[in-house]
Design an enzyme around this catalytic site. Structure first.
Site, PDB file in Angstrom:
ATOM      1  N   CYS A 163       0.828  -1.135  -0.166  1.00  0.00           N
ATOM      2  CA  CYS A 163      -0.045  -0.011  -0.101  1.00  0.00           C
ATOM      3  C   CYS A 163       0.735   1.191  -0.060  1.00  0.00           C
ATOM      4  O   CYS A 163       0.336   2.465  -0.250  1.00  0.00           O
ATOM      5  CB  CYS A 163      -1.128  -0.081   1.154  1.00  0.00           C
ATOM      6  N   CYS A 291     -18.313 -50.503 -14.519  1.00  0.00           N
ATOM      7  CA  CYS A 291     -18.520 -49.157 -14.718  1.00  0.00           C
ATOM      8  C   CYS A 291     -18.550 -48.763 -16.263  1.00  0.00           C
ATOM      9  O   CYS A 291     -19.503 -47.822 -16.355  1.00  0.00           O
ATOM     10  CB  CYS A 291     -17.439 -48.228 -14.154  1.00  0.00           C
ATOM     11  N   CYS A 331     -51.918 -44.521 -44.459  1.00  0.00           N
ATOM     12  CA  CYS A 331     -52.147 -43.872 -45.560  1.00  0.00           C
ATOM     13  C   CYS A 331     -51.021 -43.058 -45.928  1.00  0.00           C
ATOM     14  O   CYS A 331     -50.275 -42.592 -45.360  1.00  0.00           O
ATOM     15  CB  CYS A 331     -53.200 -42.793 -45.393  1.00  0.00           C
TER      16      CYS A 331
HETATM   17 ZN   LIG Z   1     -19.200 -47.771 -11.296  1.00  0.00          ZN
HETATM   18 ZN   LIG Z   2       0.057  -2.285   3.504  1.00  0.00          ZN
END
Ligand SMILES: [Zn+2]
Ligand SMILES: [Zn+2]
Ligand SMILES: [Zn+2]
Ligand SMILES: [Zn+2]
Ligand SMILES: [Zn+2]
Ligand SMILES: [Zn+2]
Ligand SMILES: [Zn+2]
Lengths: 614, 157
Positions: A163, A291, A331
């Site tokens: 700062c 899986c 049809c």
């Molecule tokens: Zn699994």
């Molecule tokens: Zn500072």
């Protein structure tokens, strides 16, 4: 990790496993029976060696093996184990891990935390790396051995490099590296990091040339309450999300995590919230189907491509406005939907006004016939036909998959209703202690589980190649047997039970009911165990049965092609049938409980109900 | 500063950085805040000697976001430049502008880093794929193109 990988790695020799250093690699390998035990031993030996390296002052470490055992798989049995962890458990685990590392490396708990987070909560990894090259680890992780001595302490005021303001020394702070910035700037720096995500857990000094770690103590000492909460939340989550052995339960809103310990067996587990799911892919439990198949199937179910196939099979674009038009009557005269209302011929897509006498009457289109003979329409038609066939095949499996799922959900709801209410009612009516009615809930639990298995066998069946005739035949036979058994059980649990619930007086036949339902439960369990085993072995047993199967004439006799997945129409719907013949060579069906005994195990007495073979 | 009224909440750090940029400019770099917005800087960087950008004057814009210095400044080339780490919109691929930003860095350090990037293009971490490919397959020709572009677009401000 995909299943194929697991399978091939599982076959890896123990020599290979011997070389594995970390438990993570161990996870990859899914060590089998003896290997799992071996790994544990090795790990202990390693720790042993580490401890004895420092024999001289080893007592300082005060290393407690029982502590490690809490964190490592404690069971010596080579079985797959899952531990459901609550938030409290996780915090406890974290505290334990930090205590272990603090103890073992003689460092502060804050530094232990920094190390554990860096090495994804693996105690053995921290140990290995630290003792292999402490200096390197310190540099990578940002842990300075000695605090940088600050000469600035004499200064009354310092200028903050962020700062640019002057601050009294008390308002300046720094990690161990001694890079002082004002408290406000540090707070802003940490706040920004926390709001950027979990990266704040491995935050480094604000000085761009410095890699010193900013530990938990400094973070929590500076930031707002809100940021503290976010930070501790990330801290908790890191134990699960960075750790390959732990995953969150996928149920919405569920806060449990599940820890996996290598062993043999399936990935299916039950969370404390009741969700039954696969640890590996986090889909709902799908044993015995792998899986990969499950994920393919789920993708397929939501894939737009099926819609496209449907449209392709059942619709054509309106020649005027190009919207897909579905032909829903026999049809050939099609009128497009408003506002277009274009009238055209389904076969040739020509305007209907061109049709009539000239084209061979209103119900035929010789333009089409001619064009077809010339081969103009063949390709498009053929594709439409193919799409239709593949769609029908998919629909067949999908319907059965979905029906079993709704059956399972219904059975689960029935079971939940059963447990407190119906059971007590039954106990009243039949003068039976509740403890004697466990066979009823057992039956329902079995039904729920079987519906789940059966459901996934349809995904399996969809991907089982059509040309694997023997396997398909064996699969459909096993599936059919299991399904028929389940229908009998479901029927008995539903209908028969109702009569005992409705009757006014205790019935003497209640004991028969008990025997029947318990018998059916046990038989169905056996059927499904066989089915599960067969699918898990990828139907490899079929080779042993080939000889016996020779006489079988039809592969369509049983299973998926004709069964419903829903409720059975009658009792034993599947006695006889053409696929019976091969089975008779090796099996005999018990008259009493219908169990298919194998001649090899017992040719005279039913192994399920002990009834003699008639 | 005439526009100070429109920028009443300007942090002291930005004021100090601006003052220092104006009073002690880094060699080959100039940065001056816009009249209307003191967080917006007009930047000029001279092409470093012994680089294909030598002799060029490159215009950039630099903006300090609300979170500055906790967040990095936003910088972009306005002059067209043929460089593997700068794309056709003038965006720059530089680590300190992204994840390696530190609040202890400044406008000056950022601009010096960009100047250094002109001296040392890095085709292995490309932003402009085509230019990077060109650089890697035929560096001589790519450097020639960069010189050409410098002549065409960056000469005589
Ligand atoms: Zn699994
Ligand atoms: Zn500072
Ligand atoms: Zn530092
Ligand atoms: Zn859960
Ligand atoms: Zn139309
Ligand atoms: Zn026609
Ligand atoms: Zn029996």
């Amino acid at each position: 990790m995909n299943v194929e990988e697991v399978k091939s790695r599982r076959a890896a020799s123990s020599i290979e496993l011997r070389n594995m250093e970390s438990e993570d690699e161990m996870l990859d390998a899914w060590a089998g029976t003896s290997d799992g035990e071996f790994q544990n031993k090795e790990e202990e030996e390693e720790l042993d060696a580490l401890a004895s390296d420092d024999e001289n002052d080893g007592s300082d470490y005060g290393f407690d093996y029982s502590n490690i055992d809490d964190i490592q798989p404690s069971s010596r049995l080579p079985q797959t184990n899952f531990t459901v962890l609550s938030e409290k458990d996780i915090r406890h685990r974290q505290a334990e891990a930090i205590a272990t590392i603090t103890n073992f490396l003689s460092i502060s708990p804050v530094d232990a935390g920094v190390l554990l987070r860096y090495f994804k909560w693996s105690i053995s990894k921290v140990n290995d790396e630290w003792f292999a090259d402490e200096e390197r680890v310190r540099a990578n992780v940002g842990l300075l051995e000695k605090p940088a001595t600050s000469k600035r302490k004499i200064d009354k005021e310092m200028t903050c490099g962020i700062c640019f303001e002057g601050h009294p020394f008390e308002k300046m702070t720094a990690p161990r590296c001694g890079h002082y910035f004002c408290e406000t700037c540090w707070t802003g720096y940490i706040h920004t990091a926390i709001n950027d995500g979990p990266g704040c857990l491995t935050l480094r000094c604000a000085d761009p040339s410095c890699g010193a770690a900013v530990g938990e103590d400094m973070v929590l000492g500076l930031v707002s309450n809100e940021d503290q909460q976010k930070y501790t939340r990330y801290l908790l989550r890191s134990y699960v999300e960075d750790n390959r052995k732990v995953k969150w339960c996928p149920a919405p809103g569920c806060e449990y995590a599940v820890e996996y310990q290598p062993g043999v067996g399936s990935y299916d587990l039950v969370c404390k919230c009741g969700l039954n799911f696969c640890w590996n892919c986090r889909e709902e439990a799908h044993r015995p189907v792998d899986c990969e198949t499950v994920n393919k199937w789920i993708l397929k179910n939501c894939a737009e491509s099926e819609n496209m196939n449907w449209i392709l099979a059942n619709s054509k674009p309106c020649p005027k406005c190009k919207r897909p038009i579905e032909k829903n009557q026999g049809c050939m005269h099609i009128t497009c939907t408003p506002p277009c209302k274009h009238e055209f011929c389904w076969l040739c897509l020509g305007a209907w006004t061109d049709h009539g006498e000239r084209t061979g009457g209103f119900y035929a289109c010789n333009r089409y016939e001619t064009a077809k003979q010339e081969g103009v329409y063949d390709e498009a038609e053929r594709r439409r036909e193919m799409a239709k066939n593949s769609l029908e095949r998919y629909t067949h499996y999908y319907e059965r998959w979905a029906t079993n799922e709704s059956s399972r959900a219904k059975a689960l709801a029935d079971l939940q209703q059963m447990q407190p209410v119906q059971i007590e009612k039954l106990s009243d009516k039949q003068c039976q202690p509740v403890s004697q009615l466990k066979f009823v809930t057992d039956a329902w639990l079995q039904i729920v589980e079987c519906r789940r298995v059966l459901k996934w066998t349809y995904a399996y069946g969809y991907y089982l190649p059509e040309n694997e005739h023997t396997k398909r035949q064996f699969f459909e036979y096993s599936q059919g047997e299991a399904e028929a058994g389940l229908e009998r059980l479901h029927q008995c649990a539903e209908k028969d039970l109702q009569t005992f619930l409705e009757g006014d007086n205790p019935t003497s036949s209640f004991n028969d009911f008990r025997t029947k339902l318990a018998g059916l439960t046990s038989v169905t369990r056996t059927y499904f165990e066989n089915l599960v085993r067969a699918l898990e072995n990828n139907l490899s047993d079929v080779d042993n049965l080939k000889g016996a199967a020779k006489s079988s004439s039809s592969s369509k006799a049983s299973g998926s092609s004709k069964s419903r997945g829903g409720r059975a129409k009658g009792g034993s719907s599947r006695s006889g049938g053409s696929s019976r013949s091969w089975e008779e060579a090796t099996h005999w069906s018990c008259e009493h409980c219908t169990y298919a005994n194998t001649t090899a195990t017992s040719s005279t007495v039913c192994i399920i109900c002990q009834y003699p073979r008639s | 500063m005439s526009a100070a009224t429109a920028n009443t909440n300007l942090p002291r750090r930005i004021i100090k950085e601006t003052q220092r940029l104006l009073s002690e400019p880094a060699p080959g770099i100039s940065a001056s805040p816009s009249e209307e917005n003191l967080r917006y800087f007009n930047v000029m960087i001279l092409g470093p000697s012994q680089s294909p950008y030598e002799g060029g004057v490159f215009k950039l814009e630099l903006f300090l976001p609300e979170e500055y210095p906790m967040a990095a400044p936003k910088v972009r080339f306005l002059t067209k430049i043929y460089h593997p780490n700068i794309d056709k919109l003038g965006r720059i691929c530089l680590d300190i502008l992204k994840d390696k930003w530190s609040p202890a860095l400044q406008i000056r350090t950022v601009l010096l880093s960009i100047q250094a990037l002109l001296s040392a293009p890095n085709p292995d971490d490309p932003l402009a794929e085509n230019i990077a490919k060109h650089w890697k397959t035929n560096e001589q020709e790519a450097v020639e193109t960069a010189r050409e572009w410098t002549r065409l677009y960056a000469s005589g401000a």
